[in-house]
Design a protein around this motif. Structure first.
Motif, PDB file in Angstrom:
ATOM      1  N   TYR A 159       0.865  -1.187   0.000  1.00 15.80           N
ATOM      2  CA  TYR A 159       0.000   0.000   0.000  1.00 15.80           C
ATOM      3  C   TYR A 159       0.894   1.227   0.000  1.00 15.80           C
ATOM      4  O   TYR A 159       1.863   1.313   0.766  1.00 15.80           O
ATOM      5  N   ASP A 160       0.594   2.155  -0.892  1.00 20.31           N
ATOM      6  CA  ASP A 160       1.345   3.411  -0.962  1.00 20.31           C
ATOM      7  C   ASP A 160       0.391   4.596  -0.850  1.00 20.31           C
ATOM      8  O   ASP A 160      -0.629   4.647  -1.543  1.00 20.31           O
ATOM      9  N   TYR A 161       0.753   5.529  -0.015  1.00 24.80           N
ATOM     10  CA  TYR A 161       0.007   6.790   0.096  1.00 24.80           C
ATOM     11  C   TYR A 161       0.987   7.919  -0.152  1.00 24.80           C
ATOM     12  O   TYR A 161       2.124   7.886   0.328  1.00 24.80           O
ATOM     13  N   SER A 162       0.560   8.907  -0.931  1.00 23.35           N
ATOM     14  CA  SER A 162       1.416  10.084  -1.071  1.00 23.35           C
ATOM     15  C   SER A 162       0.526  11.309  -1.213  1.00 23.35           C
ATOM     16  O   SER A 162      -0.616  11.229  -1.673  1.00 23.35           O
ATOM     17  N   SER A 163       1.054  12.433  -0.788  1.00 19.04           N
ATOM     18  CA  SER A 163       0.315  13.691  -0.963  1.00 19.04           C
ATOM     19  C   SER A 163       1.304  14.783  -1.318  1.00 19.04           C
ATOM     20  O   SER A 163       2.464  14.766  -0.888  1.00 19.04           O
ATOM     21  N   ARG A 164       0.834  15.706  -2.147  1.00 17.60           N
ATOM     22  CA  ARG A 164       1.695  16.820  -2.571  1.00 17.60           C
ATOM     23  C   ARG A 164       0.873  18.100  -2.556  1.00 17.60           C
ATOM     24  O   ARG A 164      -0.293  18.098  -2.972  1.00 17.60           O
ATOM     25  N   LYS A 165       1.498  19.163  -2.079  1.00 15.34           N
ATOM     26  CA  LYS A 165       0.775  20.435  -1.998  1.00 15.34           C
ATOM     27  C   LYS A 165       1.773  21.573  -2.228  1.00 15.34           C
ATOM     28  O   LYS A 165       2.886  21.549  -1.669  1.00 15.34           O
ATOM     29  N   TYR A 166       1.395  22.546  -3.037  1.00 19.13           N
ATOM     30  CA  TYR A 166       2.233  23.737  -3.169  1.00 19.13           C
ATOM     31  C   TYR A 166       2.235  24.478  -1.837  1.00 19.13           C
ATOM     32  O   TYR A 166       1.205  24.598  -1.168  1.00 19.13           O
ATOM     33  N   LEU A 202       7.381  25.485  -5.532  1.00 24.99           N
ATOM     34  CA  LEU A 202       7.806  24.760  -4.330  1.00 24.99           C
ATOM     35  C   LEU A 202       6.640  23.946  -3.785  1.00 24.99           C
ATOM     36  O   LEU A 202       5.551  24.486  -3.537  1.00 24.99           O
ATOM     37  N   SER A 203       6.839  22.656  -3.605  1.00 29.69           N
ATOM     38  CA  SER A 203       5.767  21.838  -3.039  1.00 29.69           C
ATOM     39  C   SER A 203       6.338  20.952  -1.956  1.00 29.69           C
ATOM     40  O   SER A 203       7.526  20.622  -1.954  1.00 29.69           O
ATOM     41  N   ARG A 204       5.455  20.566  -1.014  1.00 29.39           N
ATOM     42  CA  ARG A 204       5.879  19.606  -0.004  1.00 29.39           C
ATOM     43  C   ARG A 204       5.235  18.255  -0.321  1.00 29.39           C
ATOM     44  O   ARG A 204       4.174  18.175  -0.919  1.00 29.39           O
ATOM     45  N   GLU A 205       5.938  17.219   0.101  1.00 24.77           N
ATOM     46  CA  GLU A 205       5.526  15.863  -0.244  1.00 24.77           C
ATOM     47  C   GLU A 205       5.514  15.007   1.024  1.00 24.77           C
ATOM     48  O   GLU A 205       6.427  15.092   1.841  1.00 24.77           O
ATOM     49  N   ASN A 206       4.464  14.215   1.210  1.00 26.54           N
ATOM     50  CA  ASN A 206       4.409  13.192   2.266  1.00 26.54           C
ATOM     51  C   ASN A 206       4.240  11.847   1.578  1.00 26.54           C
ATOM     52  O   ASN A 206       3.470  11.745   0.618  1.00 26.54           O
ATOM     53  N   GLN A 207       4.941  10.849   2.064  1.00 28.10           N
ATOM     54  CA  GLN A 207       4.754   9.512   1.501  1.00 28.10           C
ATOM     55  C   GLN A 207       4.713   8.501   2.638  1.00 28.10           C
ATOM     56  O   GLN A 207       5.424   8.648   3.631  1.00 28.10           O
ATOM     57  N   LEU A 223      10.590  18.240   0.330  1.00 33.98           N
ATOM     58  CA  LEU A 223      10.246  19.386  -0.525  1.00 33.98           C
ATOM     59  C   LEU A 223      10.820  19.162  -1.911  1.00 33.98           C
ATOM     60  O   LEU A 223      11.889  18.547  -2.070  1.00 33.98           O
ATOM     61  N   HIS A 224      10.102  19.669  -2.904  1.00 31.40           N
ATOM     62  CA  HIS A 224      10.605  19.620  -4.271  1.00 31.40           C
ATOM     63  C   HIS A 224      10.502  20.988  -4.912  1.00 31.40           C
ATOM     64  O   HIS A 224       9.552  21.740  -4.653  1.00 31.40           O
ATOM     65  N   TYR A 225      11.460  21.254  -5.748  1.00 32.13           N
ATOM     66  CA  TYR A 225      11.413  22.466  -6.561  1.00 32.13           C
ATOM     67  C   TYR A 225      10.954  22.067  -7.961  1.00 32.13           C
ATOM     68  O   TYR A 225      11.412  21.079  -8.507  1.00 32.13           O
ATOM     69  N   HIS A 226      10.030  22.842  -8.508  1.00 34.13           N
ATOM     70  CA  HIS A 226       9.457  22.508  -9.811  1.00 34.13           C
ATOM     71  C   HIS A 226      10.124  23.328 -10.913  1.00 34.13           C
ATOM     72  O   HIS A 226      10.130  24.557 -10.862  1.00 34.13           O
ATOM     73  N   VAL A 278       5.564  19.681 -19.415  1.00 30.68           N
ATOM     74  CA  VAL A 278       6.641  18.904 -18.773  1.00 30.68           C
ATOM     75  C   VAL A 278       7.048  19.587 -17.477  1.00 30.68           C
ATOM     76  O   VAL A 278       7.244  20.804 -17.450  1.00 30.68           O
ATOM     77  N   GLN A 279       7.110  18.783 -16.420  1.00 27.01           N
ATOM     78  CA  GLN A 279       7.638  19.303 -15.149  1.00 27.01           C
ATOM     79  C   GLN A 279       8.782  18.404 -14.702  1.00 27.01           C
ATOM     80  O   GLN A 279       8.709  17.180 -14.849  1.00 27.01           O
ATOM     81  N   LEU A 280       9.795  19.026 -14.169  1.00 25.79           N
ATOM     82  CA  LEU A 280      10.876  18.272 -13.524  1.00 25.79           C
ATOM     83  C   LEU A 280      10.947  18.741 -12.079  1.00 25.79           C
ATOM     84  O   LEU A 280      11.014  19.931 -11.815  1.00 25.79           O
ATOM     85  N   LEU A 281      10.856  17.774 -11.177  1.00 32.00           N
ATOM     86  CA  LEU A 281      10.908  18.099  -9.751  1.00 32.00           C
ATOM     87  C   LEU A 281      12.219  17.584  -9.182  1.00 32.00           C
ATOM     88  O   LEU A 281      12.627  16.454  -9.480  1.00 32.00           O
ATOM     89  N   ALA A 282      12.837  18.388  -8.379  1.00 34.07           N
ATOM     90  CA  ALA A 282      14.075  17.963  -7.730  1.00 34.07           C
ATOM     91  C   ALA A 282      14.018  18.382  -6.276  1.00 34.07           C
ATOM     92  O   ALA A 282      13.602  19.502  -5.968  1.00 34.07           O
ATOM     93  N   GLY A 283      14.412  17.475  -5.417  1.00 36.14           N
ATOM     94  CA  GLY A 283      14.348  17.835  -4.006  1.00 36.14           C
ATOM     95  C   GLY A 283      14.935  16.770  -3.124  1.00 36.14           C
ATOM     96  O   GLY A 283      15.758  15.962  -3.550  1.00 36.14           O
TER      97      GLY A 283
END
Lengths: 341, 283
Positions: free
Chosen positions: B60-67, B75-80, B108-111, B118-123
């Motif tokens: 089971y995988d859960y993830s959430s992303r929010k600017y 800039l977005s934050r990520e929970n997994q 955190l990821h930078y977009h 196309v988006q590239l996220l790095a963080g």
């Protein structure tokens, strides 16, 4: 930019550092070598017992070609393991378990499991609590407990009821003959009811590397008295050669209990805490990995001598007496211990 | 300016509670993903056995992303969170190891948007992982705990397109640990000695590329249908680490199916829902 490139290249170079461990092939030679190497690198008593494990490799490897099937391979490996003379070493296959039992078969039994259930001792209506069979004997002034298996778990409440039942008794006989062991935590818990103060009762260490002498610094083992449940009157522990492993550890602790006396035969030993591994064909090997010591840093692998050596006699047995229990009764009645209670 | 923003993601940024102006037309929604799948797992745990174990399990995988701000889409934050349960066997099928694994990460990821769609996220993600492996046949070493915390590189590539009339999103995710701490006992030391006798020496180990190598990669395809946005994922995790002269491996390959939705949280006194949102919590 160049600095980041160097760091990146170092990181990539580091990626090659973790080598996969060698795994022997699943054939006669591979299984033999895997078992021999597990003992060579992880068994803790090769030096203490002066075992030339390299010579044993040569002797038994030369017989490998005669093993025509898995049963003969099992027998050969079992014989090789017998050279360790250790009851904690077993090879488990789907059809058999190898074992070394000379630590008790070479000696008198000193226990008759029918005799302890006669009317002179437990009788038919004995009580059972937490794996302990107990009753008041000797015309009501001595409590007798037979505890045959440290795999059976008991609670403080069990012990509280037992001590309460024996509250008017002069002393307790705690019989752990033929108790082949079980949980070390059970041995510690049972001993805790018989101590007045925290006492250093032993040490343990473990292998830290593949060398025969690669051991950790010994760690102290204390027996801490139970906070509110204690028997601070005479207690006689009965032992024989089949008192092994966790029972051996219990007896080692009780040697330093203030009101305890050990009566019977030397314990069988089993001072190595066993761990498990396996060989390529899926057979499991259990082996002594962590040696336990007494408070003087002496090995307890070969057993613990009683304070009062006593063997059962045939004449006593024929007359319905267990010589070792009778000796314990005498000791309690004669106030062997010099204490006030 | 952009090249200096990326290294900042090595430092964890505290969450800031935004006080939303509910009359504002711009809301920062949280996109959540729930995926359920089958995993094929390959384990090596030298504390329990020198042999490798293979088996199948559930994931089971859960993830959430929010600017972080609706006005800043860079800039977005990520929970997994993921949960893995499997049963594995040795090659001879004479023994099994049951596995339970959990991992929680936050980061955190930078977009970057180098091209249209196309988006590239790095963080970076900080994670804490816990696993339990149990071999009921073993005596005195019947189980081993995986406990570690890591800082991970994290990157994603997202491509939005239309196939027939449906908007598809293709996403490739990659992460790899580069710094951390892990619990590994000595091979000859029983858990009795560690936890009952409290002998904690040599059980915690610093981890980096020299003793921990791994990556997680995932390819997902997302398509919104009438009432639900569906997501299909194929995931490959590779992890190898060593300490105290033991080697550990955990490789798993999973295929999962799940759904995606966006949420906005109304809570507390300062963030109540507007009048046109009816909630049992308020009425």
């Amino acid at each position: 930019m160049q600095k980041y490139l160097v760091i990146f290249l170092l990181a990539i170079f580091s990626f090659s550092c973790i080598e996969d461990p060698d795994i022997q092939p699943n054939n006669l030679g591979g299984n033999f070598k895997a078992l021999w190497e597990i003992i060579d690198t992880r068994y803790c008593y090769l030096d203490y017992k002066n075992i030339n494990w390299d010579s044993i490799y040569i002797v038994y490897h030369s017989q490998l070609s005669y093993a025509k099937n898995e049963y003969e391979l099992f027998d050969l490996l079992g014989k090789m393991l017998d050279e360790l003379k250790d009851g904690h070493v077993n090879l488990y296959s789907s059809f058999n378990v190898s074992r070394y039992w000379n630590w008790f078969t070479d000696y008198p039994k000193n226990f008759n499991d029918s005799l302890i259930y006669t009317d002179r001792y437990l009788g038919e209506n004995y009580r059972i609590a937490g794996g302990m069979h107990y009753e008041i004997i000797n015309n009501g002034d001595i409590g007798y407990i037979y505890f045959g298996d440290f795999e059976k778990e008991f609670t403080d409440t069990n012990i509280a009821y037992i001590f309460n039942y024996f509250s008017h008794c002069k002393g307790i006989i705690l019989d752990v003959r033929n108790n082949g062991g079980g949980y070390l935590s059970g041995a510690e818990q049972l001993a805790s009811y018989f101590f007045k103060e925290k006492t250093l009762t032993g040490y343990i260490s473990h292998k830290t590397g593949p060398g025969h002498s690669d051991f950790s610094e010994p760690v102290k083992i204390y027996t801490t008295p139970h906070k509110n449940l204690r028997w601070l009157r005479p207690v006689v522990i009965l032992t024989n050669r089949m008192s092994y492993s966790a029972t051996n550890d219990f007896v080692n602790r009780m040697k330093l209990a203030p009101y305890a006396l050990i009566v019977g035969d030397k314990t069988g030993g089993g001072g190595g805490l066993p761990l498990s591994s396996e060989i390529p064909n899926g057979w499991m090997i259990r082996f002594s990995a962590s040696p336990l010591f007494n408070s003087k840093m002496e090995h307890i692998e070969d057993g613990i001598n009683p304070d009062v050596p006593k063997n059962m006699t045939k004449i006593d047995e024929m007359n319905g007496y267990d010589s070792i229990i009778e000796e314990a009764i005498r000791r309690i009645k004669n106030a062997y211990f010099s204490m006030a209670y | 300016m952009k090249r200096y923003v990326f290294p900042i993601f090595l430092v964890i940024v505290c969450l800031k509670v935004f006080s939303q102006d509910l009359s504002s037309p711009v809301y920062s929604l949280t996109t959540t993903n729930n995926l359920y799948g089958v995993t094929f797992i390959h384990l090596l745990d030298n504390y329990l056995s020198p042999l490798t174990y293979d088996g199948i399990g559930f994931r089971y995988d859960y993830s959430s992303r929010k600017y972080l701000s609706p006005n800043n889409l860079k800039l977005s934050r990520e929970n997994q969170f993921n949960l893995n349960i499997a049963v594995t066997e040795n090659p001879a099928k004479t023994s099994n190891i049951s596995y339970l694994g959990m991992d929680y990460s936050w980061g955190l990821h930078y977009h970057f948007r180098p091209a249209k769609n196309v988006q590239l996220l790095a963080g970076s993600l900080w994670d804490i992982e816990f696993g339990l492996k149990a071999n009921s046949r073993n005596q005195n070493n019947p189980m081993n705990i995986d406990l570690a915390t890591n800082l991970n590189f994290s990157g994603m590539a997202i491509y939005d397109t239309r196939i027939l009339k449906y908007p598809f999103r293709f996403q490739f995710t990659f992460s790899s640990p580069f710094l951390g701490l892990m619990f590994i006992p000595e091979q000859g030391e029983s858990y009795y000695e560690i936890f009952e006798l409290k002998n904690y020496s040599d059980i915690l180990h610093f981890s980096s590329f020299h003793n921990k190598q791994g990556f997680a990669e995932e390819l997902t395809i997302q398509v919104p249908l009438k009432h639900t946005t569906w997501k299909l994922a194929i995931r490959n995790d590779y992890l190898k680490y060593s300490a105290n002269e033991m080697v550990f491996k955990r490789n798993d390959w999973a295929i999962s199916l799940g759904y995606v939705f966006d949420i906005y949280k109304f809570a507390g006194r300062k963030n109540q829902p507007p009048a046109n949102c009816i909630s049992p919590n308020y009425k």
